[in-house]
Design an enzyme around this catalytic site. Structure first.
Site, PDB file in Angstrom:
ATOM      1  N   TYR A 487       0.895  -1.252   0.027  1.00  0.00           N
ATOM      2  CA  TYR A 487      -0.012  -0.214   0.150  1.00  0.00           C
ATOM      3  C   TYR A 487       0.887   1.179   0.196  1.00  0.00           C
ATOM      4  CZ  TYR A 487      -3.788   2.967   1.136  1.00  0.00           C
ATOM      5  OH  TYR A 487      -4.626   3.861   0.972  1.00  0.00           O
ATOM      6  N   SER A 567      -6.526   1.134  -4.808  1.00  0.00           N
ATOM      7  CA  SER A 567      -5.910   2.441  -4.231  1.00  0.00           C
ATOM      8  C   SER A 567      -4.868   3.011  -4.012  1.00  0.00           C
ATOM      9  CB  SER A 567      -7.369   3.359  -2.208  1.00  0.00           C
ATOM     10  OG  SER A 567      -7.536   4.193  -2.797  1.00  0.00           O
ATOM     11  N   ASP A 651     -17.652   3.695  -8.055  1.00  0.00           N
ATOM     12  CA  ASP A 651     -16.812   4.418  -7.349  1.00  0.00           C
ATOM     13  C   ASP A 651     -16.693   5.528  -7.472  1.00  0.00           C
ATOM     14  OD1 ASP A 651     -14.357   5.002  -5.385  1.00  0.00           O
ATOM     15  OD2 ASP A 651     -13.077   2.792  -6.773  1.00  0.00           O
ATOM     16  N   HIS A 686     -15.907   1.591  -3.835  1.00  0.00           N
ATOM     17  CA  HIS A 686     -14.810   1.962  -4.158  1.00  0.00           C
ATOM     18  C   HIS A 686     -14.046   0.158  -2.866  1.00  0.00           C
ATOM     19  CE1 HIS A 686     -10.252   3.718  -4.263  1.00  0.00           C
ATOM     20  NE2 HIS A 686      -9.885   3.178  -2.604  1.00  0.00           N
TER      21      HIS A 686
END
Length: 715
Positions: A487, A567, A651, A686
């Site tokens: 991430y 993301s 999203d 999302h």
């Protein structure tokens, strides 16, 4: 009987990992030789200029989520993708095993509201968790079942909040995964709705003021598309029960001279104080307090700048307890009187240490949850900061919970790691004794697997931790299919946690690797800042170094290595695969931020500038962003990994146009025969609230696509 036989066959095959025997060779060759005919994606002559540099944007038209052209493109892309996936011979087997692994009862920690004890439960394959309640030792009853909100389970439960006496209940719902919510109020005793449904609520808590009403936050509904139009003026309102939403009182925000992209308001447990946090971005907040016990009391400033993340975690009388990283990158707890809460009056209660601190309260105690190399240590303190005890945890992993009301005698927490399904414990606050409250019934034998932490060296010499999980006895000869996940942003920490979908990959004989990259919060604010703006490349370097470590140490090889992230992690995958395409066999960017020159023009994207900077900020920042922006760094004639981009058509956090444009670039420029597909989930956003059925389908597609493109011929 057929299903039992098939399950047994799958289990036997899974325990053996990935056989090298060439089975179903004719079918396999047929699928491998299949020519993918991508939909025609038109180009347009759109050019933007930044500091004298012209940048073409040929797929700008895909940003229009309301156009028939975009809808037609989505439908055509999905047809190509699902036609491809349906021909993978073992895709259905993976889906069946995922279904089995998710089909067990899941029970959340209980919490008391009024005279009832509430808890969430999922019988196994329910699309959404159900909220139950119980009176004493009586039979539990369904209080709220989100599975009744929509036929396909695509309307989910968002935030929930009980009034202080437990007699009123407010909850928000998300339709199709959107961040725009509706808020409904129920009489908790009768479960009947009170008043009208509030609409157009976004990025909001629901915080009651006694039984009078509640505070919530939202934006003015934007002109144009509600899914993609920019929203950057957040406001805090008070809704008085029994009145129309149009009459709601504006409490904070709405000042054009001082915009706040995010505003949060919440009351202390005793209802005496209103706490307001105002943010320009996802990092750093101003802080204000208002004494609600006094008529027309002023809003008192605690902090007038956004140089820290500072929040009130509890109050006793006029004492406010704050968690802050101001002058303490790893956080500390301070106490101050509400009448004069300025920083100069703060007194340390739990000082900063070498480990990142997060704090919760219950039963008049504080539970300090320290992150030590991305794993949990927990210590208990009284409200004066006196150390009481260290909470003994069952293993190395993650502990979550330790939160409750001030009059509680017990508190609950859940412990988990990558191979251990979560077990919930009940802790007696006075004695410190823990007992098992609910043990997971996941059909997964964790004794067959191991999980270990390693440290590797990034490009600039920084030591980075990574946790590897795999089947015991695996041969480290470079042959193990591996998913590397990361991430690296927004101060978010990746800590060990079990998931049934991940368990399926481990049973298949795969290695699951999680790298704790800079940009995250694993080592506090300094670790976060080291992966932001002009240092964002550190994050990609950390990820690439993790991949190189896995190859160099024989865990896997480039031909068996996939990368995955969602993301901000989707940006990570997009950047890594465009910078080092030869290093990876498969790329799985999910709901990614992929157009770094325009991300801030959609929805609340401008609030991400703390981490990314913006293309208009300076020429230096523009050049830096353009240099790694995935959409702008796909080069013609380069062979990129087999790629399956995933996103949702609803999203409205990271708009799907990011993924659409990246897919179009890859499809037009990819050299060689490796597929470039985009899987667009309909009525999905999302990720939050995604129905169980859609999650099973998604992971079956991801794993089958990954293995197939690693030339695994049967499972």
């Amino acid at each position: 009987m057929y299903l039992q036989t098939l399950a047994l066959a799958i289990s036997i095959s899974l325990l053996g990992g990935f056989p090298t025997a060439r089975a179903d060779e004719a079918t396999q060759q047929q699928v491998q030789q299949m020519t993918i005919q991508y939909p025609n994606t038109k180009t347009v002559d759109v050019v933007d200029e930044y500091f004298g540099t012209q940048v073409k944007d040929p797929y700008r038209w895909l940003e229009d989520d309301r156009s028939n052209d975009t809808a037609g493109w989505v439908e055509a892309q999905n047809k190509v993708t699902f036609d491809y996936l349906e021909q993978i011979p073992y895709r259905d087997q993976i889906e069946q095993r995922l279904t089995q692994l998710m089909d067990y009862e899941k029970v959340g920690s209980p919490f008391k509201e009024g005279k009832y004890t509430y808890f969430y439960k999922n019988d196994g394959l329910q699309n959404q968790d159900v909220l139950y309640r119980q009176l004493g030792d009586g039979e539990p009853e369904v209080f709220l079942d989100p599975n009744t909100f929509s036929e396909e389970g695509t309307t989910s439960l968002g935030g929930t909040s009980f009034s202080q006496d437990g007699s009123l209940f407010a909850y928000s719902i998300s339709e199709g995964g959107s961040d725009w919510r509706k808020v409904i109020v129920l009489d908790a005793a009768t479960k009947q709705q009170i008043g009208e449904t509030l609409v157009d609520v976004k990025f909001s808590d629901i915080s009651w003021l006694h039984n009078e009403g509640f505070y919530y936050s939202s934006y003015d509904k934007p002109e144009g598309s509600e899914l993609s139009a920019k929203t950057d003026q957040h406001k805090l309102y008070f809704h008085k029960l029994g009145t129309k939403q149009s009459e709601d009182q504006l409490i904070f925000g709405g000042n054009e001279q001082e915009k706040h992209r995010y505003v949060a308001g919440y009351t202390t447990e005793d209802g005496q104080y209103l706490i307001i946090g105002a943010m320009e971005s996802t990092s750093g907040n101003k802080l204000y307090v208002k004494d609600l016990s006094k008529q027309d009391s002023p809003l008192v400033t605690v902090l007038d700048n956004t140089d820290s993340d500072t929040w009130v975690i509890d109050s006793i009388g006029s004492k406010l307890y704050l968690s802050t990283n101001l002058n303490a990158p790893n956080k500390r707890v301070v106490v101050v009187d509400a009448a004069s809460p300025e920083q100069k009056n703060w007194q340390d209660v739990i000082p900063e240490t070498n480990n990142v601190l997060s704090v919760s309260t219950a039963g008049g105690n504080m539970f300090a949850q320290y992150m030590v190399d991305a794993t949990s240590q927990v210590k208990q303190y009284d409200m004066d900061g006196k150390f009481i005890r260290k909470i003994e945890l069952p293993d190395i992993g993650s502990a979550h919970g330790f939160s409750g009301k001030d009059d509680e005698t017990d508190v609950y927490y859940t412990f988990t790691n990558y191979k251990m399904p979560g077990t919930t414990y009940k802790l007696n606050i006075k004695s410190g004794d823990s007992s098992v409250y609910h043990e997971s019934a996941a059909p997964f034998d964790s004794d067959l697997f191991e999980s270990k932490q390693v440290f590797y060296t990034s490009k600039d010499g920084t030591k980075v931790p990574m946790i590897l999980t795999y089947k015991k006895g695996i041969k480290l000869n470079g042959s193990a299919p591996t998913i590397l996940y990361g991430y690296g942003g927004f101060n978010i920490s990746l800590t060990p946690a079990f998931s049934p979908s991940r368990a399926a990959w481990l049973e298949l004989g795969g290695i699951y690797a999680v790298a704790n990259l800079r940009g995250g919060g694993e080592y506090g604010k300094e670790w976060h800042n080291a992966g932001t703006q002009m240092q964002k490349q550190n994050v990609f370097d950390d990820f690439i170094a993790a991949a190189e470590f896995l190859v160099d140490k024989g865990y896997t090889s480039s031909d068996k290595l996939a990368i995955n992230g969602g993301s901000n992690g989707g940006l990570l995958v997009g950047a890594a695969m465009t910078q080092r395409p030869e290093l990876f066999k498969v790329a799985l960017p999910a709901v990614g931020v992929l157009d770094m020159l325009r991300y801030h023009t959609f929805t609340a994207g401008a609030g991400w500038a703390y981490d990314y900077g913006t293309a208009e900020q300076s020429k230096e920042m523009f050049d830096y962003l353009k240099n790694y922006s995935p959409v702008h760094n796909v080069k013609k004639g380069v062979e990129y990994p087999a790629t399956m981009i995933t996103t949702g058509d609803h999203d409205d956090r990271v708009v799907p146009a990011h993924s659409y444009k990246f897919a179009a670039e890859l499809q037009s420029k990819q050299a060689g025969s490796k597929p470039t597909l985009i899987r667009i989930e309909t009525d999905a956003g999302h990720g939050a609230g995604t129905p169980t059925s859609k999650m099973i389908n998604l992971y079956a597609d991801m794993y089958s696509f990954t293995l197939f493109n690693m030339d695994v011929e049967k499972i």
